[in-house]
Scaffold this active site. Structure first.
Site, short mmCIF file in Angstrom:
data_model
loop_
_atom_site.label_atom_id
_atom_site.label_comp_id
_atom_site.label_asym_id
_atom_site.label_seq_id
_atom_site.Cartn_x
_atom_site.Cartn_y
_atom_site.Cartn_z
N GLN A 45 -3.29 -43.63 47.94
CA GLN A 45 -3.95 -44.69 47.16
C GLN A 45 -3.76 -46.06 47.81
O GLN A 45 -4.46 -47.00 47.48
CB GLN A 45 -3.38 -44.73 45.74
CG GLN A 45 -3.71 -43.49 44.95
CD GLN A 45 -3.08 -43.49 43.56
OE1 GLN A 45 -2.64 -44.51 43.06
NE2 GLN A 45 -3.04 -42.32 42.94
N CYS A 46 -2.81 -46.15 48.75
CA CYS A 46 -2.58 -47.43 49.44
C CYS A 46 -3.73 -47.73 50.37
O CYS A 46 -4.31 -46.84 50.97
CB CYS A 46 -1.31 -47.37 50.28
SG CYS A 46 0.18 -47.33 49.33
N THR B 212 -29.49 -53.84 46.54
CA THR B 212 -29.76 -55.22 46.14
C THR B 212 -30.65 -55.96 47.12
O THR B 212 -31.49 -56.78 46.72
CB THR B 212 -28.43 -55.99 45.97
OG1 THR B 212 -27.68 -55.35 44.94
CG2 THR B 212 -28.64 -57.44 45.59
N ASP C 18 -31.00 -47.71 43.69
CA ASP C 18 -29.70 -48.38 43.63
C ASP C 18 -28.74 -47.34 44.22
O ASP C 18 -28.79 -46.16 43.86
CB ASP C 18 -29.35 -48.68 42.16
CG ASP C 18 -28.04 -49.46 42.04
OD1 ASP C 18 -27.02 -49.00 42.56
OD2 ASP C 18 -28.06 -50.53 41.41
N SER C 19 -27.89 -47.78 45.14
CA SER C 19 -27.09 -46.79 45.86
C SER C 19 -26.10 -46.04 44.96
O SER C 19 -25.51 -45.05 45.39
CB SER C 19 -26.38 -47.42 47.04
OG SER C 19 -25.29 -48.20 46.62
N SER C 20 -25.94 -46.49 43.73
CA SER C 20 -25.09 -45.71 42.81
C SER C 20 -25.73 -44.36 42.50
O SER C 20 -25.06 -43.45 42.00
CB SER C 20 -24.90 -46.48 41.49
OG SER C 20 -24.33 -47.72 41.77
N THR D 81 -24.89 -51.69 48.58
CA THR D 81 -23.50 -51.80 49.03
C THR D 81 -22.55 -50.87 48.27
O THR D 81 -21.51 -50.49 48.80
CB THR D 81 -22.99 -53.26 48.86
OG1 THR D 81 -23.17 -53.63 47.49
CG2 THR D 81 -23.73 -54.21 49.76
N ASP D 82 -22.93 -50.51 47.03
CA ASP D 82 -21.97 -49.79 46.18
C ASP D 82 -21.42 -48.51 46.83
O ASP D 82 -20.24 -48.22 46.73
CB ASP D 82 -22.60 -49.45 44.82
CG ASP D 82 -22.77 -50.69 43.95
OD1 ASP D 82 -22.18 -51.74 44.28
OD2 ASP D 82 -23.49 -50.62 42.94
N1 ASN Z 1 -25.94 -51.88 43.00
C1 ASN Z 1 -26.34 -52.29 44.34
C2 ASN Z 1 -26.46 -51.02 45.18
O1 ASN Z 1 -25.48 -50.52 45.65
C3 ASN Z 1 -25.33 -53.25 44.90
C4 ASN Z 1 -25.74 -53.93 46.20
O2 ASN Z 1 -26.53 -53.41 46.97
N2 ASN Z 1 -25.19 -55.10 46.52
O3 ASN Z 1 -27.53 -50.51 45.33
#
Ligand code: ASN
Length: 361
Positions: free
Chosen positions: A297-298, A33, A76-78, A108-109
């Site tokens: 999972q905690c 992002t 996009d990091s996804s 961030t993902d």
């Molecule tokens: N979808 C974005 C990513 O991970 C989310 C972000 O960076 N805030 O690339």
């Protein structure tokens, strides 16, 4: 693997080029992002980022020599893959001698996975590699990019006031107001600026009016040459338990062709059903040489196999207790350790040990 000889763009600075004492920092832009813009369909997509200095003219006021390296295709990091992690590690290795620290601009993902993966692959790291990014693109009003990037750069340049040694020679994540060890980070928030949390370990630093480092929590390892590992095992999976999970689901996941390791996301302190079919599925996977890492999972606390009857059978099955590791660190630890191609005993030792500060023993 893409070409390692990507161009470096020196960013404008007021630092006198003759001042060799000014920290030299490399910013590596991978996407996320932080560098996104809205496309015609109204979706956020990653952009090329060559002129970061135009979006952030304040960079020129920092007392550092900055260079920018953009990946040819920001993502996009996804979409990040283990191959991207290996390439990023190679890039850092390629420029390691020429810079005092590295700031990786990343989505961030999956930042927590990437930071953990780099922690493993960059063995004997002696310089800061700080991951950061933003929740709002750098050009937008109210973006958090400026603050995150400037503080990440200051952290990458930081030295101990007296000894002048590197302050954070680790892979870390800086976001909003905390610096987190790369193997302890977790994305916990998709709407607010405080997107990350340090799981089961204190933050390495807090950013308020000043930068407050928690030196006793930072790993200082005896100097050794950086070793950039070049392999990650991709035959791994995560099996998250839930009440009602069926034999068909468990046996399908554990029976995947080529599976070498699986993170078992269990309940509480590492507990799981004791139904015979479930134990048989685990035993069959182990018999096929699949490594199983038991992760809770905690979000707080740790796995203690044998505390309850519902985890007592795990040790006999050769399932490794993951202590207080995060799933992100567990997945990448399995990829790293299994990618080393070691024998049974050494693999077990490494999976049990604390390799990069990911577990508290
Ligand atoms: N979808 C974005 C990513 O991970 C989310 C972000 O960076 N805030 O690339």
């Amino acid at each position: 693997m893409p070409d390692l000889e990507l161009p470096l763009l020196p960013l404008p600075t007021r630092v006198d080029p003759a001042n060799t004492a000014a920290p030299r920092l490399l910013i590596i832009y991978t996407g996320g992002t932080v560098g996104m813009a809205v496309n015609r369909k109204g979706e956020l997509v990653p952009m090329q980022f060559r002129r970061l200095d135009r979006k952030m003219p304040e960079l020129a006021r920092l007392p550092f020599q900055l260079s920018l390296l953009s990946l040819p295709e920001p993502i996009d990091s996804s979409n990040v893959t283990p191959a991207d992690w290996l390439f990023l590690a190679q890039l850092i290795g390629r420029h390691y001698a020429d810079f005092d620290g590295f700031v990786v601009l990343h989505g961030t993902d999956t930042m927590a996975y990437s930071a953990a993966a780099l922690s493993y692959v960059l063995e004997h790291l002696g310089k800061p590699v700080v991951f950061t990014g933003a929740q709002v693109p750098v050009g937008a009003n109210r973006s958090d990019a400026q603050r995150n990037i400037i503080t990440a750069l200051e952290i990458a340049a930081a030295r101990h006031p007296r000894a002048h040694t590197v302050r954070v020679p680790e892979v870390s994540v800086f976001f909003n107001d905390i610096l987190i060890r790369g193997t302890r980070a977790k994305k916990v928030e998709s709407q607010q600026f405080a997107a990350f949390r340090s799981e089961n370990y204190p933050p390495l630093a807090r950013a308020g009016i000043g930068l407050d480092f928690d030196d006793k929590s930072i790993r200082l390892l005896p100097g050794a040459r950086l070793q950039v590992h070049t392999n990650l095992e991709t035959g791994v999976a995560v099996l998250r338990l839930f009440p009602g999970i069926t034999e068909a689901v468990v046996s399908a996941i554990l029976g995947v062709a080529g599976l070498r390791g699986c993170v078992l996301e269990t309940y509480g302190s590492g507990n799981a059903p004791t139904a015979p079919w479930f134990l048989q599925c685990l035993a069959a996977a182990r018999a096929r040489g699949v490594w199983l890492l038991n992760v809770s999972q905690c979000e707080e606390g740790r796995v203690v196999q044998g505390k309850y009857e519902t985890s007592a059978h795990f040790a006999d099955l050769g399932i490794i207790g993951g202590d207080d590791i995060t799933t992100e660190a567990a997945v990448t630890k399995l990829m790293f350790v299994l990618g080393l191609g070691l024998g049974e005993e050494r693999t077990r030792q490494l999976l049990t040990q604390d390799l990069r500060g990911e577990i508290t023993l």
